[in-house]
Write a protein that holds these residues in place. Structure first.
Motif, PDB file in Angstrom:
ATOM      1  N   GLU A   1     -20.166  22.304  16.336  1.00 37.85           N
ATOM      2  CA  GLU A   1     -20.137  22.546  14.895  1.00 37.85           C
ATOM      3  C   GLU A   1     -21.296  23.413  14.411  1.00 37.85           C
ATOM      4  O   GLU A   1     -21.225  23.998  13.317  1.00 37.85           O
ATOM      5  N   THR A   2     -22.374  23.517  15.184  1.00 34.18           N
ATOM      6  CA  THR A   2     -23.528  24.319  14.767  1.00 34.18           C
ATOM      7  C   THR A   2     -23.851  25.455  15.734  1.00 34.18           C
ATOM      8  O   THR A   2     -24.640  26.344  15.411  1.00 34.18           O
ATOM      9  N   GLY A   3     -23.282  25.447  16.939  1.00 38.49           N
ATOM     10  CA  GLY A   3     -23.619  26.450  17.951  1.00 38.49           C
ATOM     11  C   GLY A   3     -22.870  27.755  17.796  1.00 38.49           C
ATOM     12  O   GLY A   3     -21.901  27.861  17.029  1.00 38.49           O
ATOM     13  N   TRP A   4     -23.343  28.747  18.514  1.00 40.43           N
ATOM     14  CA  TRP A   4     -22.725  30.071  18.525  1.00 40.43           C
ATOM     15  C   TRP A   4     -21.653  30.093  19.602  1.00 40.43           C
ATOM     16  O   TRP A   4     -21.941  29.844  20.789  1.00 40.43           O
ATOM     17  N   ALA A   5     -20.439  30.377  19.229  1.00 46.20           N
ATOM     18  CA  ALA A   5     -19.328  30.408  20.179  1.00 46.20           C
ATOM     19  C   ALA A   5     -19.349  31.715  20.958  1.00 46.20           C
ATOM     20  O   ALA A   5     -19.101  32.786  20.399  1.00 46.20           O
ATOM     21  N   VAL A   6     -19.671  31.630  22.243  1.00 48.27           N
ATOM     22  CA  VAL A   6     -19.721  32.809  23.106  1.00 48.27           C
ATOM     23  C   VAL A   6     -18.368  32.993  23.777  1.00 48.27           C
ATOM     24  O   VAL A   6     -17.783  32.040  24.299  1.00 48.27           O
ATOM     25  N   ARG A   7     -17.882  34.206  23.764  1.00 46.62           N
ATOM     26  CA  ARG A   7     -16.575  34.481  24.361  1.00 46.62           C
ATOM     27  C   ARG A   7     -16.713  35.144  25.732  1.00 46.62           C
ATOM     28  O   ARG A   7     -15.968  34.834  26.657  1.00 46.62           O
ATOM     29  N   THR A   8     -17.658  36.092  25.869  1.00 51.89           N
ATOM     30  CA  THR A   8     -17.716  36.918  27.079  1.00 51.89           C
ATOM     31  C   THR A   8     -19.142  37.075  27.584  1.00 51.89           C
ATOM     32  O   THR A   8     -20.082  37.225  26.796  1.00 51.89           O
ATOM     33  N   LEU A   9     -19.294  37.030  28.900  1.00 55.98           N
ATOM     34  CA  LEU A   9     -20.544  37.348  29.584  1.00 55.98           C
ATOM     35  C   LEU A   9     -20.397  38.749  30.164  1.00 55.98           C
ATOM     36  O   LEU A   9     -19.523  39.001  30.998  1.00 55.98           O
ATOM     37  N   VAL A  10     -21.231  39.683  29.711  1.00 57.43           N
ATOM     38  CA  VAL A  10     -21.155  41.076  30.157  1.00 57.43           C
ATOM     39  C   VAL A  10     -22.375  41.366  31.035  1.00 57.43           C
ATOM     40  O   VAL A  10     -23.520  41.221  30.578  1.00 57.43           O
ATOM     41  N   VAL A  11     -22.140  41.771  32.276  1.00 61.12           N
ATOM     42  CA  VAL A  11     -23.211  41.933  33.264  1.00 61.12           C
ATOM     43  C   VAL A  11     -23.222  43.352  33.805  1.00 61.12           C
ATOM     44  O   VAL A  11     -22.168  43.897  34.162  1.00 61.12           O
ATOM     45  N   THR A  12     -24.415  43.931  33.886  1.00 59.15           N
ATOM     46  CA  THR A  12     -24.611  45.236  34.516  1.00 59.15           C
ATOM     47  C   THR A  12     -25.557  45.058  35.700  1.00 59.15           C
ATOM     48  O   THR A  12     -26.725  44.729  35.512  1.00 59.15           O
TER      49      THR A  12
ATOM     50  N   PRO B   1     -15.351  35.704  31.495  1.00 62.35           N
ATOM     51  CA  PRO B   1     -15.229  34.747  30.394  1.00 62.35           C
ATOM     52  C   PRO B   1     -16.396  33.756  30.421  1.00 62.35           C
ATOM     53  O   PRO B   1     -16.837  33.327  31.490  1.00 62.35           O
ATOM     54  N   TRP B   2     -16.927  33.436  29.254  1.00 59.01           N
ATOM     55  CA  TRP B   2     -18.010  32.446  29.146  1.00 59.01           C
ATOM     56  C   TRP B   2     -17.371  31.063  28.996  1.00 59.01           C
ATOM     57  O   TRP B   2     -16.594  30.820  28.074  1.00 59.01           O
ATOM     58  N   THR B   3     -17.678  30.167  29.914  1.00 55.95           N
ATOM     59  CA  THR B   3     -17.059  28.839  29.924  1.00 55.95           C
ATOM     60  C   THR B   3     -18.070  27.722  29.738  1.00 55.95           C
ATOM     61  O   THR B   3     -17.747  26.557  29.956  1.00 55.95           O
ATOM     62  N   ALA B   4     -19.300  28.061  29.344  1.00 56.94           N
ATOM     63  CA  ALA B   4     -20.371  27.067  29.268  1.00 56.94           C
ATOM     64  C   ALA B   4     -20.521  26.442  27.885  1.00 56.94           C
ATOM     65  O   ALA B   4     -21.441  25.660  27.669  1.00 56.94           O
ATOM     66  N   GLY B   5     -19.654  26.787  26.946  1.00 56.08           N
ATOM     67  CA  GLY B   5     -19.711  26.168  25.630  1.00 56.08           C
ATOM     68  C   GLY B   5     -20.627  26.897  24.664  1.00 56.08           C
ATOM     69  O   GLY B   5     -21.227  27.927  24.995  1.00 56.08           O
ATOM     70  N   PRO B   6     -20.758  26.363  23.437  1.00 55.89           N
ATOM     71  CA  PRO B   6     -21.592  26.993  22.412  1.00 55.89           C
ATOM     72  C   PRO B   6     -23.065  27.050  22.819  1.00 55.89           C
ATOM     73  O   PRO B   6     -23.564  26.206  23.561  1.00 55.89           O
TER      74      PRO B   6
ATOM     75  N   VAL C   1     -21.457  25.787  35.254  1.00 55.27           N
ATOM     76  CA  VAL C   1     -22.768  25.395  34.747  1.00 55.27           C
ATOM     77  C   VAL C   1     -23.396  24.347  35.665  1.00 55.27           C
ATOM     78  O   VAL C   1     -22.719  23.449  36.169  1.00 55.27           O
ATOM     79  N   ALA C   2     -24.696  24.466  35.884  1.00 63.72           N
ATOM     80  CA  ALA C   2     -25.457  23.492  36.671  1.00 63.72           C
ATOM     81  C   ALA C   2     -26.712  23.116  35.899  1.00 63.72           C
ATOM     82  O   ALA C   2     -27.086  23.790  34.936  1.00 63.72           O
ATOM     83  N   GLN C   3     -27.354  22.040  36.321  1.00 62.72           N
ATOM     84  CA  GLN C   3     -28.593  21.607  35.675  1.00 62.72           C
ATOM     85  C   GLN C   3     -29.703  21.591  36.704  1.00 62.72           C
ATOM     86  O   GLN C   3     -29.515  21.124  37.823  1.00 62.72           O
ATOM     87  N   ASP C   4     -30.864  22.109  36.300  1.00 63.91           N
ATOM     88  CA  ASP C   4     -32.005  22.203  37.205  1.00 63.91           C
ATOM     89  C   ASP C   4     -33.272  21.981  36.398  1.00 63.91           C
ATOM     90  O   ASP C   4     -33.563  22.730  35.468  1.00 63.91           O
TER      91      ASP C   4
END
Length: 195
Positions: free
Chosen positions: A148-159, A170-175, A77-80
């Motif tokens: 506690e309120t975010g959606w827990a993402v498990r996988t990033l699927v890319v086409t 794997p999604w590693t950026a958090g909820p 993750v980066a910030q811009d």
């Protein structure tokens, strides 16, 4: 009055001069006034570079084939400009030069079994040419949320563009703040651009 230097003769001479000038202009090879916005008015193809630095404008017959063997990876993750994003990177593993343009298909799969197909950013994509092992990127902008309120993402699927082959990371950026029903969600995918 005739063509003898009188007023009528001068009028005819002026019309003849205008016709001759128009004929000469028509022979110059440039069509004026026929092009739409953003075009040059000629039928030749020009070359140039996009804002992302990708070479564009080659003729259709000279373009490399479409990229069909792109390996997908996602750096951290980066910030811009105040937004968080993940750069989804596409590497040409085809062994020869190829072209790619457009948006990847991107889906987030949650730990709760639900999925979210991300919308596209309102930005025109560039046409890119990638050498062997050359890379392009697509910026995935997202809105983080507290655990506690975010959606827990498990996988990033890319086409990748122009393919139907999905790749999972794997999604590693958090909820994430899930806005899958929003008209203008704060989580979206951008077009491919040069790195």
């Amino acid at each position: 009055m005739g063509i003898d230097g009188t007023r009528g003769g001068r009028g005819v001479a002026a019309v003849v001069a205008l016709v001759a000038a128009g004929t000469l202009a028509g022979c110059s090879g440039e069509v004026r006034g026929a092009a739409g916005p953003g075009t040059t008015g000629t039928t030749t193809t020009t070359t140039g570079t996009t804002a992302a630095g990708a070479t564009t404008g080659t003729t259709a017959s000279a373009k490399p084939p479409r990229c069909t063997n792109l390996e997908v990876s996602a750096p951290e993750v980066a910030q811009d400009s105040g937004s968080l994003h993940v750069r989804v990177v596409f590497t040409n593993r085809g062994g020869r030069e190829c072209s790619v343009a457009g948006f990847p298909g991107v889906r987030l799969d949650g730990a709760d079994g639900t999925s979210w197909d991300l919308v596209r950013q309102h930005q025109a994509p560039a046409s890119l040419t990638l050498p062997p092992d050359g890379r392009a990127m697509s910026k995935l902008t997202f809105l983080p949320e507290a655990p506690e309120t975010g959606w827990a993402v498990r996988t990033l699927v890319v086409t990748p563009p122009d393919t139907t082959q999905t790749q999972e990371l794997p999604w590693t950026a958090g909820p994430v703040l899930k806005q899958d029903a929003a008209t203008h969600p704060g989580t979206y995918i951008g077009p491919l651009s040069a790195m």
